[in-house]
Design a protein around this motif. Structure first.
Motif, PDB file in Angstrom:
ATOM      1  N   TYR A  12      43.870  -0.525 -18.145  1.00 61.59           N
ATOM      2  CA  TYR A  12      44.818  -1.461 -18.762  1.00 61.59           C
ATOM      3  C   TYR A  12      44.718  -1.408 -20.278  1.00 61.59           C
ATOM      4  CZ  TYR A  12      47.983  -5.376 -18.956  1.00 61.59           C
ATOM      5  OH  TYR A  12      49.083  -6.151 -19.185  1.00 61.59           O
ATOM      6  N   SER A  17      50.819  -1.345 -17.980  1.00 64.46           N
ATOM      7  CA  SER A  17      52.092  -1.062 -17.319  1.00 64.46           C
ATOM      8  C   SER A  17      52.330  -2.122 -16.252  1.00 64.46           C
ATOM      9  CB  SER A  17      52.072   0.321 -16.663  1.00 64.46           C
ATOM     10  OG  SER A  17      51.149   0.332 -15.587  1.00 64.46           O
ATOM     11  N   ARG A  18      53.571  -2.158 -15.770  1.00 65.82           N
ATOM     12  CA  ARG A  18      53.913  -3.122 -14.722  1.00 65.82           C
ATOM     13  C   ARG A  18      53.093  -2.859 -13.462  1.00 65.82           C
ATOM     14  NH1 ARG A  18      57.505  -3.805 -10.476  1.00 65.82           N
ATOM     15  NH2 ARG A  18      58.386  -5.904 -10.298  1.00 65.82           N
ATOM     16  N   GLU A  19      52.893  -1.589 -13.133  1.00 64.30           N
ATOM     17  CA  GLU A  19      52.143  -1.242 -11.929  1.00 64.30           C
ATOM     18  C   GLU A  19      50.694  -1.730 -12.023  1.00 64.30           C
ATOM     19  OE1 GLU A  19      54.081   0.853 -13.625  1.00 64.30           O
ATOM     20  OE2 GLU A  19      55.732   0.895 -12.178  1.00 64.30           O
ATOM     21  N   PHE A  21      49.686  -4.203 -13.846  1.00 71.62           N
ATOM     22  CA  PHE A  21      49.709  -5.661 -13.796  1.00 71.62           C
ATOM     23  C   PHE A  21      49.765  -6.141 -12.346  1.00 71.62           C
ATOM     24  CE2 PHE A  21      52.134  -9.687 -13.827  1.00 71.62           C
ATOM     25  CZ  PHE A  21      51.192 -10.479 -14.477  1.00 71.62           C
ATOM     26  N   ILE A  22      50.570  -5.484 -11.529  1.00 71.47           N
ATOM     27  CA  ILE A  22      50.659  -5.845 -10.111  1.00 71.47           C
ATOM     28  C   ILE A  22      49.312  -5.619  -9.432  1.00 71.47           C
ATOM     29  CG2 ILE A  22      51.704  -5.184  -7.908  1.00 71.47           C
ATOM     30  CD1 ILE A  22      54.297  -4.565  -9.558  1.00 71.47           C
ATOM     31  N   ARG A  25      46.953  -8.442 -10.430  1.00 73.83           N
ATOM     32  CA  ARG A  25      47.196  -9.687  -9.688  1.00 73.83           C
ATOM     33  C   ARG A  25      46.640  -9.601  -8.276  1.00 73.83           C
ATOM     34  NH1 ARG A  25      51.057 -13.306 -11.524  1.00 73.83           N
ATOM     35  NH2 ARG A  25      50.228 -14.531  -9.792  1.00 73.83           N
ATOM     36  N   GLN A  59      44.182 -11.190 -17.417  1.00 73.84           N
ATOM     37  CA  GLN A  59      45.353 -12.042 -17.217  1.00 73.84           C
ATOM     38  C   GLN A  59      45.618 -12.887 -18.464  1.00 73.84           C
ATOM     39  OE1 GLN A  59      47.297 -12.083 -14.580  1.00 73.84           O
ATOM     40  NE2 GLN A  59      48.534 -13.911 -14.900  1.00 73.84           N
ATOM     41  N   VAL A  62      47.269 -10.695 -21.067  1.00 71.48           N
ATOM     42  CA  VAL A  62      48.661 -10.420 -20.706  1.00 71.48           C
ATOM     43  C   VAL A  62      49.536 -11.628 -21.034  1.00 71.48           C
ATOM     44  CG1 VAL A  62      50.251 -10.021 -18.784  1.00 71.48           C
ATOM     45  CG2 VAL A  62      48.107  -8.743 -18.908  1.00 71.48           C
ATOM     46  N   ILE A  66      52.812 -12.018 -23.853  1.00 70.30           N
ATOM     47  CA  ILE A  66      54.204 -12.378 -23.555  1.00 70.30           C
ATOM     48  C   ILE A  66      54.520 -13.811 -23.974  1.00 70.30           C
ATOM     49  CG2 ILE A  66      54.376 -10.688 -21.687  1.00 70.30           C
ATOM     50  CD1 ILE A  66      54.084 -12.960 -19.682  1.00 70.30           C
TER      51      ILE A  66
END
Length: 199
Positions: A12, A17-19, A21-22, A25, A59, A62, A66
């Motif tokens: 990270y 990336s979005r992947e 981040f998923i 989670r 987290q 992140v 945003i």
């Protein structure tokens, strides 16, 4: 599981990336389910809490990036609690520094200074680069509050801490978990500008 958290943190830091981040989670959910569900045996408890601290810290970063500061603060607080349960002061210090940074970004300078001061109070139990981040954060907040002399003392503490750094487990992850010397110079420059300007 803890090694997965370390690998994810390293990835990270290099290429968010979005992947990823998923995946973050999902891994966070595994740790929390194990802890809340009471499926911890004494041999695994430190790894579970440490893994949860790392994923919660990611987290927090992140959410900060945003602009979701409330969620970021909650995640940083979870990271602090889990690091405390794991007996891992470097992450406790990091979480307090992250809370300080988010407070600073929201213009809450007193809160930023207080969190940084708490992070600095852990410095005797932290050998890595985060022992320099806390006083650097405190100096910047104090300078913006017009407390020039206190800010200079905090800058001196940050410089002394840098000289005593011995890279620790958190620094080995790198990226956002390491307070690099270049970042310290950036913080110091901004602090000194505010002191000179009498902000």
């Amino acid at each position: 599981l803890c090694s997965r958290a370390y690998r994810l943190a390293k990835r990270y830091s290099v290429a968010p990336s979005r992947e990823l981040f998923i995946e973050l989670r999902g891994l966070q959910g595994v740790f929390r389910e194990a802890i809340i569900g009471g499926r911890i045996n004494l041999n695994d408890s430190r790894d579970l809490y440490l893994g949860s601290a790392i994923t919660s810290a990611l987290q927090a970063k992140v959410m900060q990036d945003i602009g979701q500061y409330y969620a970021g603060e909650t995640a940083a607080q979870v990271a602090f609690f889990c690091a405390e349960q794991a007996g891992f002061p470097p992450m406790q210090s990091w979480a307090l520094c992250q809370l300080s940074l988010m407070a600073y970004r929201q213009g809450e300078l007193i809160k930023a200074s207080q969190y940084a001061n708490r992070g600095g109070a852990l410095s005797e139990r932290v050998s890595g680069t985060n022992k320099a981040w806390a006083p650097a954060l405190e100096a910047r907040a104090l300078a913006e509050m017009g407390q020039g002399e206190s800010a200079r003392r905090a800058l001196h503490s940050a410089e002394s801490a840098r000289g005593a750094v011995v890279r620790d487990e958190l620094d080995q992850i790198g990226g956002l978990f390491e307070f690099e010397e270049a970042r310290q110079v950036y913080y110091a420059a901004g602090t000194l500008v505010n002191i000179e300007d009498g902000v």
